[in-house]
Design a protein around this motif. Structure first.
Motif, PDB file in Angstrom:
ATOM      1  N   ALA A  33       5.970 -61.742  -2.769  1.00 20.54           N
ATOM      2  CA  ALA A  33       4.624 -61.837  -2.211  1.00 20.54           C
ATOM      3  C   ALA A  33       3.577 -62.008  -3.314  1.00 20.54           C
ATOM      4  O   ALA A  33       2.519 -62.603  -3.077  1.00 20.54           O
ATOM      5  CB  ALA A  33       4.309 -60.597  -1.374  1.00 20.54           C
ATOM      6  N   GLY A  34       3.856 -61.493  -4.514  1.00 20.06           N
ATOM      7  CA  GLY A  34       2.934 -61.620  -5.635  1.00 20.06           C
ATOM      8  C   GLY A  34       3.326 -62.764  -6.562  1.00 20.06           C
ATOM      9  O   GLY A  34       4.197 -63.582  -6.259  1.00 20.06           O
ATOM     10  N   VAL A  37       4.228 -62.015 -12.894  1.00 17.47           N
ATOM     11  CA  VAL A  37       3.957 -60.579 -12.948  1.00 17.47           C
ATOM     12  C   VAL A  37       5.258 -59.797 -12.802  1.00 17.47           C
ATOM     13  O   VAL A  37       5.509 -58.830 -13.526  1.00 17.47           O
ATOM     14  CB  VAL A  37       2.946 -60.186 -11.846  1.00 17.47           C
ATOM     15  CG1 VAL A  37       2.707 -58.673 -11.858  1.00 17.47           C
ATOM     16  CG2 VAL A  37       1.638 -60.928 -12.032  1.00 17.47           C
ATOM     17  N   PHE A  38       6.094 -60.248 -11.870  1.00 19.00           N
ATOM     18  CA  PHE A  38       7.391 -59.584 -11.664  1.00 19.00           C
ATOM     19  C   PHE A  38       8.260 -59.716 -12.906  1.00 19.00           C
ATOM     20  O   PHE A  38       8.944 -58.762 -13.297  1.00 19.00           O
ATOM     21  CB  PHE A  38       8.074 -60.202 -10.446  1.00 19.00           C
ATOM     22  CG  PHE A  38       9.248 -59.417  -9.942  1.00 19.00           C
ATOM     23  CD1 PHE A  38       9.068 -58.270  -9.203  1.00 19.00           C
ATOM     24  CD2 PHE A  38      10.545 -59.836 -10.217  1.00 19.00           C
ATOM     25  CE1 PHE A  38      10.156 -57.541  -8.736  1.00 19.00           C
ATOM     26  CE2 PHE A  38      11.633 -59.123  -9.753  1.00 19.00           C
ATOM     27  CZ  PHE A  38      11.436 -57.968  -9.017  1.00 19.00           C
ATOM     28  N   VAL A  88       4.403 -55.418  -6.158  1.00 19.51           N
ATOM     29  CA  VAL A  88       4.259 -56.844  -6.460  1.00 19.51           C
ATOM     30  C   VAL A  88       5.068 -57.699  -5.494  1.00 19.51           C
ATOM     31  O   VAL A  88       4.572 -58.691  -4.943  1.00 19.51           O
ATOM     32  CB  VAL A  88       4.673 -57.128  -7.922  1.00 19.51           C
ATOM     33  CG1 VAL A  88       4.684 -58.620  -8.196  1.00 19.51           C
ATOM     34  CG2 VAL A  88       3.735 -56.427  -8.886  1.00 19.51           C
ATOM     35  N   ALA A  89       6.328 -57.332  -5.269  1.00 25.92           N
ATOM     36  CA  ALA A  89       7.229 -58.169  -4.471  1.00 25.92           C
ATOM     37  C   ALA A  89       6.928 -58.100  -2.982  1.00 25.92           C
ATOM     38  O   ALA A  89       7.054 -59.110  -2.279  1.00 25.92           O
ATOM     39  CB  ALA A  89       8.674 -57.766  -4.729  1.00 25.92           C
ATOM     40  N   PHE A 125       0.675 -57.411  -5.102  1.00 29.15           N
ATOM     41  CA  PHE A 125      -0.262 -56.869  -6.083  1.00 29.15           C
ATOM     42  C   PHE A 125      -0.255 -57.722  -7.346  1.00 29.15           C
ATOM     43  O   PHE A 125       0.735 -58.379  -7.677  1.00 29.15           O
ATOM     44  CB  PHE A 125       0.110 -55.437  -6.435  1.00 29.15           C
ATOM     45  CG  PHE A 125      -0.407 -54.425  -5.445  1.00 29.15           C
ATOM     46  CD1 PHE A 125      -0.463 -54.719  -4.093  1.00 29.15           C
ATOM     47  CD2 PHE A 125      -0.819 -53.171  -5.858  1.00 29.15           C
ATOM     48  CE1 PHE A 125      -0.929 -53.805  -3.181  1.00 29.15           C
ATOM     49  CE2 PHE A 125      -1.281 -52.236  -4.952  1.00 29.15           C
ATOM     50  CZ  PHE A 125      -1.337 -52.553  -3.607  1.00 29.15           C
ATOM     51  N   SER A 126      -1.372 -57.708  -8.052  1.00 32.50           N
ATOM     52  CA  SER A 126      -1.509 -58.443  -9.304  1.00 32.50           C
ATOM     53  C   SER A 126      -1.162 -57.534 -10.478  1.00 32.50           C
ATOM     54  O   SER A 126      -0.912 -56.335 -10.315  1.00 32.50           O
ATOM     55  CB  SER A 126      -2.932 -58.978  -9.459  1.00 32.50           C
ATOM     56  OG  SER A 126      -3.859 -57.910  -9.526  1.00 32.50           O
ATOM     57  N   LEU A 127      -1.181 -58.102 -11.693  1.00 26.26           N
ATOM     58  CA  LEU A 127      -0.870 -57.316 -12.883  1.00 26.26           C
ATOM     59  C   LEU A 127      -1.908 -56.228 -13.116  1.00 26.26           C
ATOM     60  O   LEU A 127      -1.580 -55.136 -13.592  1.00 26.26           O
ATOM     61  CB  LEU A 127      -0.770 -58.237 -14.104  1.00 26.26           C
ATOM     62  CG  LEU A 127      -0.380 -57.571 -15.431  1.00 26.26           C
ATOM     63  CD1 LEU A 127       0.992 -56.920 -15.330  1.00 26.26           C
ATOM     64  CD2 LEU A 127      -0.402 -58.583 -16.571  1.00 26.26           C
ATOM     65  N   ALA A 128      -3.169 -56.513 -12.779  1.00 27.39           N
ATOM     66  CA  ALA A 128      -4.218 -55.502 -12.946  1.00 27.39           C
ATOM     67  C   ALA A 128      -3.980 -54.297 -12.043  1.00 27.39           C
ATOM     68  O   ALA A 128      -4.333 -53.164 -12.401  1.00 27.39           O
ATOM     69  CB  ALA A 128      -5.578 -56.118 -12.661  1.00 27.39           C
TER      70      ALA A 128
END
Length: 359
Positions: free
Chosen positions: A242-243, A247-248, A323-324, A328-331
């Motif tokens: 999903a993100g 990032v993952f 994230v997945a 969500f983002s890295l922030a």
């Protein structure tokens, strides 16, 4: 820098000659991501026994409504309560619904007999979910004894209630954990057993270059296995992050740092592969079982929840699910990312010092 490149090339060539490690790298994503998710059922399936002591129109409507639900795969009507409870004792039913006498006639009265439900409580989470599904299906408030108003339900992030998505993320993290910790441990211990370790100590190769070269090679191997696992999940189960994908992968790279250091630390105190495997099993089982992979954090006692601050697997699971599954983002997961990097740095200092003393 040239020495580092030469050491990395040496690790790549050595990995190519090690057939057992190559088999682990190739087979682990197929076994973990290609078989285990198929064993996880998509929907909750409940076996229910019904004892209708009222035999009224209302009681028959309740029974038919439960039978029509896709969550109740087997609904058995029983005449006696004792027989229904025996079915639960023999693991033939998950729960029993007892419709009392004069239920329809006394509906809404204060002294009306309540509808009774008996559940198999050996598995707490299953019992709670089974009760929730039955209560939602009947739309019956057991505490007040009356029919409530219609309730609108909006399922976020997983409208189909596919429980495999939650476990797929956990299995991906477990895959990276096993590859990150096990491969580097077995590789270093095999060098000790073959005598390469002593020969390298007689060369100008520094301990820092030696460890960094192994971390680079096996970090790439871990990311490769993660990519294969994501590809299998997308092909077989339609799973998509999903993100943002990077990032993952950044989280996986940060997570591999402490896991590789744990593997190197185990290899540094192991004299042979038998000792290394015993230590790996002990350490990995401990951090996996204490990481909330198979149990919720709120269900743990206080002392067990406190161990999450020194468990890199907990931070990776927490950030990966955000994230997945939620995009969500890295922030948004910066605290988990920083915690993984700090743990990797602390483990690196401790293990470097220990290996310098024993060199």
């Amino acid at each position: 820098m040239n020495i580092l490149f030469a050491a990395i090339k040496k690790e790549i060539r050595q990995l190519k000659r090690n057939v057992s490690l190559l088999v682990i790298i190739g087979a682990s994503p197929l076994l973990i991501m290609g078989i285990i998710p198929f064993s996880i059922e998509k929907r909750v399936k409940i076996s229910l026994s019904v004892v209708d002591c009222d035999n009224s129109a209302a009681s028959r409507i309740m029974t038919y409504r439960v039978k029509a639900s896709p969550y109740f795969v087997k609904v058995t009507e029983m005449e006696r309560v004792e027989e229904a409870l025996d079915r639960v004792k023999e693991n033939k039913s998950d729960m029993v619904m007892i419709l009392p006498e004069k239920m329809e006639r006394d509906a809404g009265e204060v002294e009306a007999a309540p509808l009774s439900i008996a559940l198999d409580g050996t598995h707490t989470l299953n019992a709670q979910s089974h009760f929730a599904f039955l209560e939602q299906m009947l739309q019956y408030d057991l505490s007040e004894g009356e029919i409530p108003s219609q309730l609108h339900q909006n399922l976020l992030f997983n409208p189909s209630l596919d429980g495999r998505m939650w476990f797929i993320v956990s299995l991906l993290v477990l895959l990276v954990t096993l590859i990150g910790a096990c491969l580097v441990t077995l590789d270093i211990v095999s060098e000790k057993e073959s005598g390469i370790w002593e020969q390298l100590q007689a060369t100008p190769l520094s301990l820092t270059v030696y460890i960094v070269s192994k971390m680079v090679v096996f970090a790439v191997a871990g990311l490769f296995v993660l990519g294969v696992g994501l590809l299998l999940c997308h092909s077989f189960f339609g799973f998509a992050l999903a993100g943002r994908w990077y990032v993952f992968w950044l989280l996986a790279l940060a997570f591999l740092w402490p896991m590789l250091m744990i593997g190197i630390g185990i290899a540094s105190i192991s004299k042979n592969q038998v000792q290394a495997i015993y230590l790996l099993v002990f350490v990995l089982l401990t951090i996996i079982l204490m990481s909330s992979m198979f149990s919720f954090l709120n269900a743990m006692p206080g002392w067990a929840r406190a161990t999450r601050f020194v468990n890199p697997l907990y931070f990776m699971l927490d950030a990966s699910r955000l994230v997945a599954l939620k995009g969500f983002s890295l922030a948004d997961v910066w605290s988990q990312f920083a915690a993984l990097c700090i743990q990797g740095a602390v483990l690196s200092v401790l293990i470097f010092r220990r290996m310098e003393r024993t060199k």
